[in-house]
Design an enzyme around this catalytic site. Structure first.
Site, mmCIF file in Angstrom:
data_model
loop_
_atom_site.group_PDB
_atom_site.id
_atom_site.type_symbol
_atom_site.label_atom_id
_atom_site.label_comp_id
_atom_site.label_asym_id
_atom_site.label_seq_id
_atom_site.Cartn_x
_atom_site.Cartn_y
_atom_site.Cartn_z
ATOM 1 N N LEU A 253 0.836 -1.206 0.000
ATOM 2 C CA LEU A 253 0.000 0.000 0.000
ATOM 3 C C LEU A 253 0.867 1.250 0.000
ATOM 4 O O LEU A 253 0.391 2.352 -0.209
ATOM 5 C CB LEU A 253 -0.916 -0.007 1.224
ATOM 6 N N ARG A 254 2.162 1.065 0.282
ATOM 7 C CA ARG A 254 3.166 2.128 0.216
ATOM 8 C C ARG A 254 3.072 3.149 1.343
ATOM 9 O O ARG A 254 3.791 4.147 1.320
ATOM 10 C CB ARG A 254 3.120 2.844 -1.145
ATOM 11 N N ASP B 64 0.963 -9.883 -5.514
ATOM 12 C CA ASP B 64 2.273 -9.262 -5.291
ATOM 13 C C ASP B 64 2.244 -7.805 -5.770
ATOM 14 O O ASP B 64 3.196 -7.293 -6.360
ATOM 15 C CB ASP B 64 3.392 -10.031 -5.989
#
Lengths: 430, 319
Positions: free
Chosen positions: A64-65, A306
């Site tokens: 999700l960063r 991924d």
């Protein structure tokens, strides 16, 4: 909110169900399947004629960063992508900035995810502080904060003694450990599978032994410590053979494969396509065939996206310098359907790889439509198409090797805990 | 997938690699180069084919020699030549590769000659130019990482054709650091395309790619066996940083087993030619007695190199 999903084809892999049946949802849970519960008065009726009604998808790896890498993606953008992809539960790896190695970071992430209310987020905590492979994290505290497992993402634990201690400590509390098998020395300068394509294009190679050597270490330590180990993103036929043999010898081990490695191989690098720059690298065609068979036969437990959004600045570089990873949350269902179709699998078998099976690995009560279960539901058109373009991807990461492809299946509705998290028109917008 | 260096009509838009180029195009380049070798012998060494065109030498990796040969070739075709050593300017200021390219496009470039340390960098530039609609700008790969050095491969083909005429009866050996060599890859692809039936690479296992046979060559680790009865010996340069460490123990040991000496050369055919892309490491990959001896065609390679680069430039932008 009471919802009546009418006239759909109900596929519940956990229960081995694939039949026409209505679904009734009340108070965020499955209230009934088939016959309408007594006194049920729907606020909304969804016409699912011609559509498949299945459990919301469960994704074992979606970056999700957040925190720290918001220029690549935000929680809002990626959870919107999850909902659009029919994904209702996802695990996120700890390689944020800073990494998920402190309870406060995990609590904040869980809190932000609850506010966004578009998918359930299950953080994987860092196994070592800052993912540096030197000191153990406060795993018990992190677990209380919401971590469902511990891992290193792509960061190595160089010191095997630290690795042993980390596995012992996790085993003390019964915490699962999710690791990728990649020898840091053999993969040090490499950017592509050490095969025909790397030889031709002059790309530094990563041999399959980078995976099998690391895997051998992990399997032996798993046996010695009794830790529950999940091997994430396996990439080679040799690794799969080792896992099958380890299971036969009594080691409890599960594994997954990414949608990229299920469909692509080293040849797809073409003329240095940076979207095919992945870690682990895309391997040979024989490896890909083994992974496809392994997933169909159940020796690989689950399929994951991924999902790794990468900004254009980090991708529009010469192949070796481009940041590895591909966006995939919105492609999980279409690419699973494509594989299942090509392997001629029953739909329930295909969907199990992205619902009930990953839910079992996560240890969550998702991936089922049993009465009483949380109403996380994906409703999709099996005859619809998903066209992959930069414009249509909701993820902030437009980086996927499938750009320009038309894939089978199209998500129409996503229900999260009984509320409508996503809804789309029958035909794609022009 | 369409070869990105060909235009829709199958003609040459860029020269990025030898791979995928048909034999006709290779022969056309060599045929075009032939008359250019005579230009060098004239008093006025200029042709007007690229008059008014701007050629940018974009060198992200330093190489005085290669840059100079491209510069001479462009100037003999009357082009304006601008040399940019990016390794010491923009990149170190943080500008991205494509930002640099955009800036030069805005300066009305007609051709980029690109040298870069990363395999595939010229492909990135060519793809970007296509996406931006700059169809009139051509890219020549002057060496990218370990991948390709197509003009070197072509000048080597010109040299072999000059001395041996017919490719289809030749035995050719490429010796040394094949793994890290962009020159070797371009040579192998060109020799295969031109029909060389017996192609060998010679070197220790640390310097040969994992899947070398997949490139269509036979691998030898014993240099004498590999040189037996060959017509052409193509030596590769060994980079200083690879001479000692995990790839090789020492330059001395490398020379003893893989350096070309008169003694080892005697295994080849009596009329064999010896080539080297330069700059040479005398006493490491080649003995001075061979480098300066009667079999060596190393200096003619340099002369032909200018003619071949003139041919490529005129075919791309001279029309």
């Amino acid at each position: 909110m009471k919802i009546h999903v009418r006239n759909g084809r109900l596929v519940d892999p956990a229960a081995g169900v694939d039949r026409p049946a209505d679904l009734f949802i009340a108070a965020g849970r499955i209230a009934g399947v088939g016959a309408m519960p007594q006194g049920f008065a729907a606020n909304r009726v969804i016409d699912a004629t011609g559509l498949v009604v299945c459990p919301g998808l469960v994704d074992l790896s979606a970056r999700l960063r957040e925190p720290g890498l918001e220029y690549k993606a935000t929680l809002e953008s990626e959870l919107a992508a999850a909902a659009a992809g029919g994904v209702t539960s996802l695990a996120c790896p700890p390689d944020t900035d800073p990494p998920l190695d402190e309870p406060g970071l995990v609590e904040m992430l869980k809190h932000r995810a609850r506010q966004a209310n578009a998918a359930h987020v299950y953080p994987v905590g860092a196994l070592t502080v800052r993912l540096e492979g030197e000191r153990l994290t406060e795993m018990a505290e992190l677990h209380e904060a919401g971590c469902i497992a511990f891992g290193q993402a792509l960061a190595p634990v160089m010191d095997t003694l630290v690795l042993l201690r980390a596995l012992q400590y996790a085993a003390t509390f019964g915490f699962p450990v999710w690791l990728q098998a990649l020898d840091p020395w053999l993969s040090r300068d490499g950017v592509a599978h050490d095969g025909a394509v790397a030889a031709r294009l002059g790309l530094p190679g990563i041999p399959a032994s980078a995976e099998t050597i690391a895997l051998s270490t992990l399997l032996q330590l798993a046996r010695d410590t009794g830790v529950r180990i999940h091997l994430a993103r396996i990439s080679s036929a040799a690794a799969l053979d080792m896992i099958v043999a380890a299971r036969a010898s009594g080691i409890a081990v599960s594994c997954d494969v990414s949608v990229n490695h299920l469909h692509l191989c080293e040849r797809d690098i073409g003329y240095f396509n940076p979207h095919a720059r992945l870690l682990p690298p895309l391997r040979s065609e024989a490896d890909r065939e083994a992974l496809r068979r392994g997933l169909a036969e159940g020796s690989i437990d689950a399929l994951c996206s991924d999902h790794t959004p990468v900004d254009d600045d980090a991708k529009q570089l010469p192949f070796a310098e481009a940041e590895p990873g591909a966006s995939g949350l919105e492609l999980l269902l279409p690419l699973a359907l494509k594989w299942g179709g090509e392997m001629q699998l029953p739909l329930a078998t295909t969907l199990a790889c992205i619902t009930a099976d990953p839910a079992r690995i996560l240890g969550i009560a998702a991936g089922t439509l049993a009465p009483g279960a949380a109403a996380d539901v994906c409703i999709f058109d099996p005859d619809g198409r998903t066209t992959v373009t930069r414009e249509r991807l909701r993820s902030q990461g437009k980086n996927t090797p499938f750009l320009g492809s038309e894939l089978p299946g199209r998500v129409r509705y996503t229900l999260l805990g009984g509320h409508l998290a996503f809804e789309s028109a029958a035909s794609p917008p022009a | 997938m369409r070869n990105p260096q060909l235009n829709a009509a199958g003609g040459l838009q860029h020269l990025l690699t030898i791979e995928g180029l048909p034999r006709e195009i290779l022969n056309e380049i060599l045929d075009t180069a032939a008359p250019f070798t005579e230009v060098a012998e004239r008093e006025v060494k200029k042709l007007p084919l690229l008059r008014g065109k701007s050629v940018f030498n974009l060198f992200f990796e330093n190489s005085t020699r290669t840059r100079t040969t491209f510069e001479i070739a462009a100037k003999r075709l009357s082009a304006d030549v601008i040399n940019l050593n990016i390794g010491t300017s923009s990149a170190s200021k943080g500008e991205t590769l494509l930002d640099t390219v955009d800036n030069l496009c805005a300066m009305q470039a007609d051709m980029f000659v690109v040298r870069h340390a990363s395999s595939g960098a010229p492909f990135l530039i060519a793809r970007h130019l296509a996406a931006m609609g700059y169809d009139h700008i051509h890219v020549i790969n002057a060496g990218d990482g370990r991948h390709a050095h197509p003009t070197q491969g072509l000048l080597d083909m010109y040299t072999i054709r000059h001395y041996k005429r017919d490719f289809t009866r030749l035995s050719v050996a490429i010796v040394g650091d094949v793994l890290h060599s962009r020159v070797a890859r371009s040579q192998i692809q060109a020799l295969k395309t031109l029909g060389v039936p017996d192609l060998r690479v010679i070197g220790p296992k640390t310097l040969i790619p994992a899947d070398a046979e997949g490139l269509g060559v036979r691998v030898f680790h014993d240099m004498r066996a590999g040189l037996k009865e060959v017509d052409v010996v193509m030596m590769l340069r060994l980079q200083n940083e690879r001479m000692q460490g995990a790839l090789l123990p020492s330059p001395q040991e490398f020379f003893k087993y893989y350096g070309l000496t008169a003694d080892k050369l005697a295994c080849a055919r009596p009329d064999a030619i010896v080539m080297h892309p330069g700059p040479m490491n005398r006493g490491v990959e080649i003995d001075s007695a061979v480098a300066d001896g009667p079999h060596a065609v190393i200096l003619p390679q340099v002369t032909f190199g200018i003619a071949v680069r003139m041919a490529v430039m005129s075919m791309l932008a001279g029309g």
